[in-house]
Design a protein around this motif. Structure first.
Motif, PDB file in Angstrom:
ATOM      1  N   TRP A  75       0.823  -1.218   0.000  1.00 44.46           N
ATOM      2  CA  TRP A  75       0.000   0.000   0.000  1.00 44.46           C
ATOM      3  C   TRP A  75       0.856   1.266   0.000  1.00 44.46           C
ATOM      4  CZ3 TRP A  75       1.115   2.899   4.188  1.00 44.46           C
ATOM      5  CH2 TRP A  75       1.482   2.250   5.381  1.00 44.46           C
ATOM      6  N   ASP A  76       2.141   1.122   0.350  1.00 46.40           N
ATOM      7  CA  ASP A  76       3.055   2.263   0.394  1.00 46.40           C
ATOM      8  C   ASP A  76       4.050   2.243  -0.772  1.00 46.40           C
ATOM      9  OD1 ASP A  76       4.090   4.606   1.842  1.00 46.40           O
ATOM     10  OD2 ASP A  76       5.861   3.351   2.196  1.00 46.40           O
ATOM     11  N   ASN A  77       3.860   1.326  -1.699  1.00 49.54           N
ATOM     12  CA  ASN A  77       4.826   1.161  -2.785  1.00 49.54           C
ATOM     13  C   ASN A  77       4.257   1.720  -4.087  1.00 49.54           C
ATOM     14  OD1 ASN A  77       6.625   0.265  -4.741  1.00 49.54           O
ATOM     15  ND2 ASN A  77       7.023  -1.658  -3.663  1.00 49.54           N
ATOM     16  N   GLU A  78       4.867   2.781  -4.580  1.00 47.99           N
ATOM     17  CA  GLU A  78       4.386   3.431  -5.794  1.00 47.99           C
ATOM     18  C   GLU A  78       4.518   2.538  -7.021  1.00 47.99           C
ATOM     19  OE1 GLU A  78       7.483   6.380  -7.514  1.00 47.99           O
ATOM     20  OE2 GLU A  78       7.870   6.307  -5.341  1.00 47.99           O
ATOM     21  N   TYR A  79       5.351   1.499  -6.949  1.00 45.59           N
ATOM     22  CA  TYR A  79       5.559   0.606  -8.083  1.00 45.59           C
ATOM     23  C   TYR A  79       4.594  -0.581  -8.100  1.00 45.59           C
ATOM     24  CZ  TYR A  79       9.758   3.367  -8.436  1.00 45.59           C
ATOM     25  OH  TYR A  79      10.628   4.410  -8.545  1.00 45.59           O
ATOM     26  N   THR A  80       3.806  -0.741  -7.057  1.00 49.46           N
ATOM     27  CA  THR A  80       2.806  -1.801  -7.034  1.00 49.46           C
ATOM     28  C   THR A  80       1.533  -1.271  -7.684  1.00 49.46           C
ATOM     29  OG1 THR A  80       3.721  -2.702  -4.981  1.00 49.46           O
ATOM     30  CG2 THR A  80       1.494  -3.380  -5.575  1.00 49.46           C
ATOM     31  N   PRO A  81       1.052  -1.957  -8.734  1.00 50.92           N
ATOM     32  CA  PRO A  81      -0.164  -1.487  -9.409  1.00 50.92           C
ATOM     33  C   PRO A  81      -1.351  -1.389  -8.447  1.00 50.92           C
ATOM     34  CG  PRO A  81       0.929  -3.200 -10.701  1.00 50.92           C
ATOM     35  CD  PRO A  81       1.622  -3.147  -9.368  1.00 50.92           C
ATOM     36  N   ASP A  82      -2.192  -0.408  -8.678  1.00 45.86           N
ATOM     37  CA  ASP A  82      -3.342  -0.168  -7.796  1.00 45.86           C
ATOM     38  C   ASP A  82      -4.232  -1.403  -7.646  1.00 45.86           C
ATOM     39  OD1 ASP A  82      -2.504   2.403  -7.306  1.00 45.86           O
ATOM     40  OD2 ASP A  82      -3.856   3.311  -8.782  1.00 45.86           O
ATOM     41  N   ASP A  83      -4.492  -2.111  -8.741  1.00 47.95           N
ATOM     42  CA  ASP A  83      -5.352  -3.296  -8.663  1.00 47.95           C
ATOM     43  C   ASP A  83      -4.730  -4.411  -7.825  1.00 47.95           C
ATOM     44  OD1 ASP A  83      -7.381  -2.179 -10.121  1.00 47.95           O
ATOM     45  OD2 ASP A  83      -6.855  -3.169 -12.005  1.00 47.95           O
ATOM     46  N   VAL A  84      -3.418  -4.459  -7.773  1.00 44.27           N
ATOM     47  CA  VAL A  84      -2.722  -5.509  -7.022  1.00 44.27           C
ATOM     48  C   VAL A  84      -2.697  -5.193  -5.530  1.00 44.27           C
ATOM     49  CG1 VAL A  84      -0.503  -6.689  -6.744  1.00 44.27           C
ATOM     50  CG2 VAL A  84      -1.352  -6.183  -9.029  1.00 44.27           C
ATOM     51  N   LYS A  85      -2.693  -3.921  -5.181  1.00 46.19           N
ATOM     52  CA  LYS A  85      -2.622  -3.562  -3.762  1.00 46.19           C
ATOM     53  C   LYS A  85      -3.952  -3.115  -3.160  1.00 46.19           C
ATOM     54  CE  LYS A  85      -0.749   1.058  -4.683  1.00 46.19           C
ATOM     55  NZ  LYS A  85       0.430   1.900  -4.483  1.00 46.19           N
ATOM     56  N   LYS A  86      -5.010  -3.085  -3.954  1.00 45.76           N
ATOM     57  CA  LYS A  86      -6.278  -2.547  -3.447  1.00 45.76           C
ATOM     58  C   LYS A  86      -6.778  -3.294  -2.211  1.00 45.76           C
ATOM     59  CE  LYS A  86      -9.127  -5.089  -6.690  1.00 45.76           C
ATOM     60  NZ  LYS A  86      -9.859  -4.993  -7.927  1.00 45.76           N
ATOM     61  N   GLY A  87      -6.513  -4.578  -2.118  1.00 41.35           N
ATOM     62  CA  GLY A  87      -6.932  -5.335  -0.939  1.00 41.35           C
ATOM     63  C   GLY A  87      -6.154  -4.984   0.316  1.00 41.35           C
ATOM     64  N   MET A  88      -5.074  -4.265   0.169  1.00 36.37           N
ATOM     65  CA  MET A  88      -4.221  -3.900   1.305  1.00 36.37           C
ATOM     66  C   MET A  88      -4.469  -2.483   1.814  1.00 36.37           C
ATOM     67  SD  MET A  88      -2.564  -6.599   1.953  1.00 36.37           S
ATOM     68  CE  MET A  88      -1.406  -5.952   3.134  1.00 36.37           C
ATOM     69  N   LEU A  89      -5.287  -1.741   1.139  1.00 35.05           N
ATOM     70  CA  LEU A  89      -5.470  -0.329   1.493  1.00 35.05           C
ATOM     71  C   LEU A  89      -6.136  -0.127   2.852  1.00 35.05           C
ATOM     72  CD1 LEU A  89      -6.441   1.083  -2.007  1.00 35.05           C
ATOM     73  CD2 LEU A  89      -4.194   1.095  -0.883  1.00 35.05           C
ATOM     74  N   LYS A  90      -6.792  -1.147   3.380  1.00 31.92           N
ATOM     75  CA  LYS A  90      -7.434  -1.030   4.698  1.00 31.92           C
ATOM     76  C   LYS A  90      -6.481  -1.379   5.847  1.00 31.92           C
ATOM     77  CE  LYS A  90      -9.446  -5.500   3.730  1.00 31.92           C
ATOM     78  NZ  LYS A  90     -10.662  -6.183   3.384  1.00 31.92           N
ATOM     79  N   ILE A  91      -5.302  -1.871   5.535  1.00 26.77           N
ATOM     80  CA  ILE A  91      -4.354  -2.300   6.572  1.00 26.77           C
ATOM     81  C   ILE A  91      -3.895  -1.142   7.468  1.00 26.77           C
ATOM     82  CG2 ILE A  91      -2.065  -3.313   6.965  1.00 26.77           C
ATOM     83  CD1 ILE A  91      -4.298  -5.321   6.187  1.00 26.77           C
ATOM     84  N   PRO A  92      -3.518   0.020   6.929  1.00 26.63           N
ATOM     85  CA  PRO A  92      -3.079   1.102   7.825  1.00 26.63           C
ATOM     86  C   PRO A  92      -4.146   1.504   8.847  1.00 26.63           C
ATOM     87  CG  PRO A  92      -2.513   1.631   5.562  1.00 26.63           C
ATOM     88  CD  PRO A  92      -3.369   0.404   5.516  1.00 26.63           C
TER      89      PRO A  92
END
Length: 113
Positions: A75-92
């Motif tokens: 969720w903090d990595n600008e190189y990870t595509p949005d669709d790949v990290k969308k499931g992690m956006l609730k972690i913080p």
């Protein structure tokens, strides 16, 4: 106040992950595949066998660097595509509510697990 210290929470999660991985290996007979690949841009993991292929959508959780011994959340990595990290956006937010700094800090010293 958090009822479970972070290290115990992490240990429990890692144990659950190991159990899920073992089940996944059995269900999809992972040790007999002939090839595998993943498309990070699409978030698709493919396992190929001589007579069939399985396609899985995956969520990129993060990455560990052996060189710097650090963990970086997807969720903090600008190189990870949005669709790949969308499931992690609730972690913080989960980490903030529970008082788990390791879940609210994008990059931190880690132990590889």
């Amino acid at each position: 106040m958090n009822p479970e210290p972070y290290l115990l929470f992490k240990e429990r999660c890692v144990d659950e992950l190991h159990n899920l991985q073992e089940e996944f290996k059995k269900v999809y007979d992972i040790d007999s595949h002939t090839n595998w690949e993943y498309d990070h841009g699409l978030g698709i993991f493919t396992i190929k066998y001589p007579d069939r292929e399985y396609y899985f959508e995956y969520v990129g959780v993060g990455s560990y660097s052996n060189k710097t011994r650090t963990w970086k959340w997807s969720w903090d990595n600008e190189y990870t595509p949005d669709d790949v990290k969308k499931g992690m956006l609730k972690i913080p937010e989960f980490g903030k509510v529970r008082g788990y700094d390791e879940l609210t800090t994008g990059l931190f010293d880690g132990d590889g697990e």
